[in-house]
Design an enzyme around this catalytic site. Structure first.
Site, short mmCIF file in Angstrom:
data_model
loop_
_atom_site.label_atom_id
_atom_site.label_comp_id
_atom_site.label_asym_id
_atom_site.label_seq_id
_atom_site.Cartn_x
_atom_site.Cartn_y
_atom_site.Cartn_z
N GLY A 108 0.87 -1.16 0.05
CA GLY A 108 -0.03 -0.06 0.05
C GLY A 108 0.95 1.32 -0.06
O GLY A 108 0.36 2.48 0.58
N THR A 109 2.14 1.11 -0.51
CA THR A 109 2.72 2.54 -0.49
C THR A 109 1.98 3.52 -1.37
O THR A 109 2.38 4.67 -1.23
CB THR A 109 4.27 2.30 -1.06
OG1 THR A 109 4.39 1.78 -2.28
CG2 THR A 109 5.02 1.36 0.18
N ILE A 160 -6.62 -9.62 -12.01
CA ILE A 160 -7.20 -8.94 -13.28
C ILE A 160 -8.71 -8.86 -13.32
O ILE A 160 -9.49 -9.96 -12.86
CB ILE A 160 -6.90 -10.01 -14.31
CG1 ILE A 160 -4.97 -10.00 -14.53
CG2 ILE A 160 -7.19 -9.48 -15.85
CD1 ILE A 160 -4.37 -8.68 -14.85
N HIS A 181 1.49 1.30 -13.10
CA HIS A 181 2.50 0.28 -13.52
C HIS A 181 3.92 0.66 -13.50
O HIS A 181 4.02 1.85 -14.05
CB HIS A 181 2.06 -0.29 -15.03
CG HIS A 181 2.77 -1.39 -15.21
ND1 HIS A 181 2.61 -2.80 -14.97
CD2 HIS A 181 3.82 -1.48 -16.19
CE1 HIS A 181 3.46 -3.61 -15.22
NE2 HIS A 181 4.19 -3.07 -16.16
C1 GRF Z 1 4.72 -2.45 -6.54
O1 GRF Z 1 5.38 -3.24 -7.09
C2 GRF Z 1 4.60 -1.29 -7.16
O2 GRF Z 1 5.64 -0.68 -7.96
C3 GRF Z 1 3.27 -1.63 -7.81
O3 GRF Z 1 2.46 -2.45 -7.08
C4 GRF Z 1 3.63 -2.97 -6.11
C5 GRF Z 1 3.03 -2.67 -4.90
O4 GRF Z 1 2.76 -1.28 -4.55
N1 GRF Z 1 2.43 -0.60 -8.24
P1 GRF Z 1 1.93 -0.86 -3.11
O5 GRF Z 1 3.24 -0.59 -2.27
O6 GRF Z 1 1.20 -1.96 -2.67
O7 GRF Z 1 1.28 0.29 -3.60
#
Ligand code: GRF
Length: 196
Positions: A12-13, A87, A104
């Site tokens: 979730g970053t 998907i 992406h």
């Molecule tokens: C990461 O590989 C990011 O590059 C892609 O999804 C994956 C998880 O991202 N967008 P997040 O930390 O869960 O947002």
């Protein structure tokens, strides 16, 4: 205000980048209203809870029907896929034309489509030896990573990069900047189209 749902599967970053952008007034036309994960233990759900957002887990049984129901119940007008690893069917996606975004971690059309997600994208970029990679925000259509491109940001590949170090740089320098900016712009455009 466009009520916005964020679909997540992992850490979730990118969701956090949206939460932080909203907190500093960076999403004037988007109201983060709901976070949904297809993975019960996703830390992204914890991030949502800490931010006071509704955090919902939906299991695999009848996933799309339940998701549609929840999005309608919450009056959602914009859906953001942020590290979401399921998907969605063409039928589902077609109902959200122009109102569903995805981030992406490459410069589409490079390293995208079936099987390219998470670290695999960066492993492929390193294997190919590209000197520039980056991230793309695009509208979602029935082709995985095939929708109209909204924003892109290039990121250098550095000598000695590992998939992890490259992923981190792409997140910091591209993803976490592009996604809030794209949500801000699309929400503004939806608002304007609804007022026209
Ligand atoms: C990461 O590989 C990011 O590059 C892609 O999804 C994956 C998880 O991202 N967008 P997040 O930390 O869960 O947002």
């Amino acid at each position: 205000m466009v009520r916005t749902a964020v679909l997540v599967s992992g850490g979730g970053t990118n969701l956090q980048a949206l939460i932080d952008a909203a907190a500093r007034g960076g999403l004037p036309d988007a109201e983060l209203a709901l976070v949904v994960s297809n993975r019960e233990g996703a830390f992204a759900l914890e991030r949502a809870r800490r931010a006071g957002l509704e955090a919902a887990y939906i299991g695999p049984e009848g996933f799309e029907a339940r998701l549609s129901e929840l999005l309608a119940e919450r009056g959602i007008g914009l859906v953001v896929l942020a590290g979401f690893l399921r998907i969605l069917s063409p039928e589902f996606v077609s109902g959200w034309a122009g109102r569903m975004l995805n981030i992406h971690p490459s410069l589409i059309p490079a390293f995208c489509g079936e099987g390219y997600y998470g670290l695999r994208v960066h492993e492929a970029a390193l294997r190919r030896g590209v000197k520039l990679t980056g991230a793309t925000v695009h509208f979602v259509n029935e082709i995985p990573d095939g929708g109209e491109i909204i924003l892109q940001q290039a990121v250098p590949v550095l000598p000695g990069d590992t998939p992890e170090s490259l992923q981190r740089r792409v997140m910091e320098q591209a993803e976490w900047k592009l996604l809030p900016e794209a949500v801000k712009r699309v929400a503004r455009d939806i608002e304007r189209s609804e007022k026209a």
